[in-house]
Design a protein around this motif. Structure first.
Motif, PDB file in Angstrom:
ATOM      1  N   TYR A 145      17.307  29.398  29.917  1.00  0.00           N
ATOM      2  CA  TYR A 145      16.478  29.084  31.080  1.00  0.00           C
ATOM      3  C   TYR A 145      15.046  29.555  30.795  1.00  0.00           C
ATOM      4  N   ARG A 146      14.091  28.696  31.040  1.00  0.00           N
ATOM      5  CA  ARG A 146      12.682  29.038  30.872  1.00  0.00           C
ATOM      6  C   ARG A 146      12.136  29.408  32.250  1.00  0.00           C
ATOM      7  N   VAL A 147      11.850  30.670  32.461  1.00  0.00           N
ATOM      8  CA  VAL A 147      11.446  31.151  33.781  1.00  0.00           C
ATOM      9  C   VAL A 147      10.072  31.815  33.698  1.00  0.00           C
ATOM     10  N   GLY A 148       9.387  31.838  34.842  1.00  0.00           N
ATOM     11  CA  GLY A 148       8.094  32.507  34.924  1.00  0.00           C
ATOM     12  C   GLY A 148       6.950  31.590  35.292  1.00  0.00           C
ATOM     13  N   GLU A 149       7.090  30.295  35.036  1.00  0.00           N
ATOM     14  CA  GLU A 149       6.023  29.354  35.372  1.00  0.00           C
ATOM     15  C   GLU A 149       6.334  28.697  36.714  1.00  0.00           C
ATOM     16  N   SER A 150       5.373  28.696  37.599  1.00  0.00           N
ATOM     17  CA  SER A 150       5.573  28.035  38.886  1.00  0.00           C
ATOM     18  C   SER A 150       5.296  26.547  38.747  1.00  0.00           C
ATOM     19  N   LYS A 196      11.125  21.597  28.837  1.00  0.00           N
ATOM     20  CA  LYS A 196      12.555  21.734  28.595  1.00  0.00           C
ATOM     21  C   LYS A 196      13.035  23.111  29.051  1.00  0.00           C
ATOM     22  N   ASN A 197      14.204  23.140  29.677  1.00  0.00           N
ATOM     23  CA  ASN A 197      14.865  24.372  30.150  1.00  0.00           C
ATOM     24  C   ASN A 197      14.151  25.036  31.324  1.00  0.00           C
ATOM     25  N   TRP A 198      13.136  24.372  31.904  1.00  0.00           N
ATOM     26  CA  TRP A 198      12.386  24.993  33.003  1.00  0.00           C
ATOM     27  C   TRP A 198      13.306  25.330  34.163  1.00  0.00           C
ATOM     28  N   TRP A 199      13.014  26.479  34.790  1.00  0.00           N
ATOM     29  CA  TRP A 199      13.782  26.934  35.944  1.00  0.00           C
ATOM     30  C   TRP A 199      12.799  27.508  36.952  1.00  0.00           C
ATOM     31  N   PRO A 200      12.956  27.234  38.247  1.00  0.00           N
ATOM     32  CA  PRO A 200      11.985  27.734  39.238  1.00  0.00           C
ATOM     33  C   PRO A 200      11.934  29.259  39.250  1.00  0.00           C
ATOM     34  N   GLU A 201      10.732  29.788  39.274  1.00  0.00           N
ATOM     35  CA  GLU A 201      10.545  31.229  39.161  1.00  0.00           C
ATOM     36  C   GLU A 201      11.134  32.004  40.333  1.00  0.00           C
TER      37      GLU A 201
END
Length: 464
Positions: free
Chosen positions: A22-27, A220-225
């Motif tokens: 999961y790619r987290v941290g970006e809004s 890719k893999n973006w997840w809501p922060e």
């Protein structure tokens, strides 16, 4: 002055117990420049614009036949070819998007131009082959590029609970056509059909292009922060609502998804239920006129069907977030099958009010399954390759479209409306039975998930 060592990473990658990243941290605002709700509203508007081609076509069929000198079978094959390309283009469009060759914006802008060309061709084509080329091939391809982009972009931006929002966007593809249904029924004739169709083409081109200009996929893999992905996985077991729709165990490539057996099963289920849906869209107005109902009842039945078809998609999408995607899919497909027998019965006894009631029910069942498949695909196979995976599933509509429209016209000619509606009802029920076999690939048993839920958290590759 801030040194490089003190700069906080823009995102981090979190790996869960199943190895999913999961790619987290970006809004969403960091990426889009605005809230992610934009990727619900704008696709919804674009879907309403392109819905005219499919859902209002049956209301225009009689005038098109008279104006161009086509037979009823000719006009329905034009729609059948449109349906084939509208579905067939979903996978190649998705593949180009996932490989970074074509952006979501680019796909939608190209689709807007081609969809507009389709209406201009329907207006001015001197013969059936050119109408098939212009409206069927170009128009269908354009509509398919817009449709597939609008549907799967929502799942990418709302990976944590996508059902309701996917259903809302998908619903625009039905009720967006309602004004045109009445235009084609009451204000469309051999004297003005050029003007009306040209204006519709301009309307579709401009509105879709404006919406598509702002489309953008997340990384890719973006997840809501604001949603912890590890807690979300745990809740997939402990929370009753989320346990019905647990996130995909991992990100499946298209061939991997096919090898699970679930993607082919979804494909075949959608062949059956989309064929029944297209049959109803194509023949409900002609059937109403054939049994002697006036134009108001015929147009109203199709208008009701389109409204409920669209709103039903949003309602069932929301409901599936709570009751489960598979369970909701089985319910709506069974309703779709049974409603075909109801429409036929109402026609046999010449009851206008029953005809409108069953048009209501048919509209609900005949559209609500589309967002279920759109949401089930990333639920089962992940978001990273959703444009391709859902493109494969949705490609089944090209077979369903031929069966429901072109082949449906042949069945009506051979067996009459009674035989055709009875066959449609049986196929709808068969699809519901097949949906009982669906299951999420790679998901361990509940006891194993609970045993491992507390560990195996990794944080890796913190990058800017």
């Amino acid at each position: 002055m801030t040194t490089a060592s003190t700069v906080r990473p823009a995102y981090r990658e979190v790996t869960d117990a199943n190895g999913r990243v999961y790619r987290v941290g970006e809004s969403a605002r960091d990426i889009l420049g605005g809230p992610r709700l934009l990727m619900v509203i704008l696709p919804w508007v674009a879907m309403m614009a392109i819905s005219v081609a499919e859902y209002a076509y049956g209301s225009a069929e009689e005038v098109l036949s008279d104006a161009h000198g086509w037979t009823s079978t000719n006009t329905f094959w034009v729609l059948g070819v449109w349906t084939v390309f509208q579905a067939a283009v979903a996978f190649p469009t998705g593949r180009l998007r996932e490989r970074g060759i074509l952006s979501a914006r680019g796909a939608t802008l190209i689709g807007a131009v081609l969809a507009g060309i389709g209406f201009f061709a329907l207006s001015h084509a001197p013969n059936v082959p050119l109408a098939i080329l212009g409206f069927g091939f170009f128009g269908g391809t354009g509509a398919g590029m817009v449709y597939s982009t609008c549907v799967n972009i929502v799942g990418k931006w709302y990976p944590e609970r996508r059902g309701g929002k996917t259903g809302f966007v998908n619903g625009g593809f039905a009720y967006g056509s309602v004004p045109m249904i009445f235009v084609f029924t009451y204000s469309f004739d051999a004297g003005n059909y050029h003007t009306v169709l040209d204006l519709v083409g301009v309307y579709v081109l401009i509105l879709v292009a404006i919406c598509g200009w702002f489309f953008k996929d997340p990384p890719k893999n973006w997840w809501p922060e604001e949603v912890d992905p590890i807690e979300h996985q745990k809740n997939a077991v402990s929370d009753k609502a989320q346990a019905k729709n647990p996130p995909a165990v991992r990100q499946y490539e298209p061939m991997e998804a096919i090898r699970t057996g679930m993607l082919p099963l979804m494909w075949f289920c959608l062949v059956l239920c989309s064929g029944v849906s297209i049959f109803g869209i194509s023949f409900q107005v002609p059937y109403a006129k054939d049994i002697g109902f006036g134009p108001l009842v015929a147009a109203s039945s199709m208008g009701i069907m389109s409204v409920i078809n669209g709103t039903g998609r949003g309602v069932t999408g929301w409901l599936s977030d709570r009751l489960g995607r598979k369970q909701t899919l089985i319910l709506v497909v069974a309703v779709e099958g049974l409603s075909q027998f109801g429409v036929l019965w109402a026609g046999d006894i010449r009851s206008e009010w029953l005809f409108l009631i069953f048009a209501f029910i048919s509209g609900f069942g005949g559209g609500a399954f589309f967002p279920m498949f759109a949401a089930l695909t990333p639920d089962y196979f992940g978001e990273n390759n959703n444009a391709q995976n859902y493109g494969l599933v949705y490609s089944s509509k090209l077979v369903g479209g031929l069966a429901g429209s072109g082949l449906g016209a042949t069945v009506v000619a051979a067996w009459g409306y009674s035989g055709a509606y009875a066959l449609a009802g049986c196929l709808g029920l068969a699809s519901a039975a097949l949906a009982l076999l669906l299951r999420q690939p790679g998901r361990p048993s509940a006891s194993r998930v609970r045993a491992g839920a507390g560990g195996a958290l990794q944080v890796s590759g913190e990058t800017v």
